[in-house]
Design an enzyme around this catalytic site. Structure first.
Site, mmCIF file in Angstrom:
data_model
loop_
_atom_site.group_PDB
_atom_site.id
_atom_site.type_symbol
_atom_site.label_atom_id
_atom_site.label_comp_id
_atom_site.label_asym_id
_atom_site.label_seq_id
_atom_site.Cartn_x
_atom_site.Cartn_y
_atom_site.Cartn_z
ATOM 1 N N HIS A 28 4.041 -12.422 -8.825
ATOM 2 C CA HIS A 28 3.458 -11.853 -10.168
ATOM 3 C C HIS A 28 4.758 -12.017 -11.275
ATOM 4 C CE1 HIS A 28 -0.140 -9.121 -8.969
ATOM 5 N NE2 HIS A 28 -0.199 -10.178 -8.440
ATOM 6 N N GLU A 35 5.827 -10.135 -13.295
ATOM 7 C CA GLU A 35 6.912 -9.158 -13.643
ATOM 8 C C GLU A 35 7.893 -8.997 -12.661
ATOM 9 O OE1 GLU A 35 3.515 -8.848 -13.436
ATOM 10 O OE2 GLU A 35 2.859 -6.933 -14.248
ATOM 11 N N CYS A 54 0.246 -3.955 -12.167
ATOM 12 C CA CYS A 54 -0.530 -3.761 -10.928
ATOM 13 C C CYS A 54 0.500 -2.609 -10.231
ATOM 14 C CB CYS A 54 -0.782 -4.598 -9.961
ATOM 15 S SG CYS A 54 0.459 -5.214 -9.081
ATOM 16 N N CYS A 68 3.762 -4.230 -9.011
ATOM 17 C CA CYS A 68 4.763 -4.362 -10.167
ATOM 18 C C CYS A 68 5.203 -3.000 -10.665
ATOM 19 C CB CYS A 68 4.061 -5.298 -11.190
ATOM 20 S SG CYS A 68 3.771 -7.028 -10.595
#
Lengths: 148, 148
Positions: A57, A59, A87, A90
């Site tokens: 992801h 992040e 999410c 993260c």
């Protein structure tokens, strides 16, 4: 009064530039940057398909890059700008980093950490909604193409 | 009846071998392995200090390695063996991977996903407690040295 260049909007636009890179690679368009003292020290965009890795992801990559830059794993004096609510994975990474501030654009009602569970560090300041419409529109357009 | 070699204990011991590598590097001793069809396709041990990266938990590395091996981001036919209950970051990653089964040794009452928040995928089977005492003892000894 001097004009303030380094506004939250300035940095959020940089996060959107990352989201555009994801889009260009046919990835779900999410981007993130980590900033300290007006300096961008980490960037990332979603690469889960390209890398066939759920951990890729935006992040996560921005956190890893910022920590590498700083030579330390804590991001207490940093702000992360991200185009979508993190999410729980993260949020968990941000919790461990003790990041000073999280600014995210659109909420993620299904998969955001506030509905999926998880938490940020109690000292982390959270701001939401900046350029949210742009993020929502970008994501909707992406998923419409996928269904089309 | 043939002797079953590839038991849960066999694989958990492999996860402990990973935790021992972490310990040898003065890292919090946690190890993880990902298995499919009796084959270990991903390994990892905690490297947060060595890499100065909060995302470098054992599970994250094992997930990334297994996905790279499979050439796909879903781990539906896999089991992850981990010596400690996953935190919410790792639970989030496991959620996205849709991993078939999670077997963890010791519970983590403070930082495990069940107390920190987060969730595994609804289809993921969870088993806990296998060789839990060994994990707890290993972690306690590590932290005692740190305080000593």
């Amino acid at each position: 009064m001097p004009l303030e260049i380094y506004t939250d909007e300035y940095f959020m636009k940089q996060a959107f530039a990352e989201a555009e890179y994801a889009l260009a690679k046919d990835e779900i368009p999410v981007g993130a940057i980590v900033v300290t003292g007006h300096k961008i020290i980490g960037r990332g965009h979603n690469l889960t398909e390209q890398l066939t890795d759920v951990t890729a992801h935006a992040e996560m990559q921005a956190i890893t890059a910022a920590s590498a830059y700083l030579g330390g794993k804590y991001l207490r004096d940093c702000t992360i700008y991200v185009t979508l609510e993190p999410c729980s994975m993260c949020a968990g990474a941000l919790y461990w980093s003790q990041v000073g501030k999280v600014v995210f654009a659109a909420p993620d009602e299904k998969r955001g950490y506030r509905s999926m569970g998880g938490q940020l560090h109690p000292k982390t300041i959270v701001e939401e909604g900046l350029m949210a419409a742009r993020s929502t529109q970008m994501l909707r357009a992406f998923f419409a193409t996928k269904r089309g």
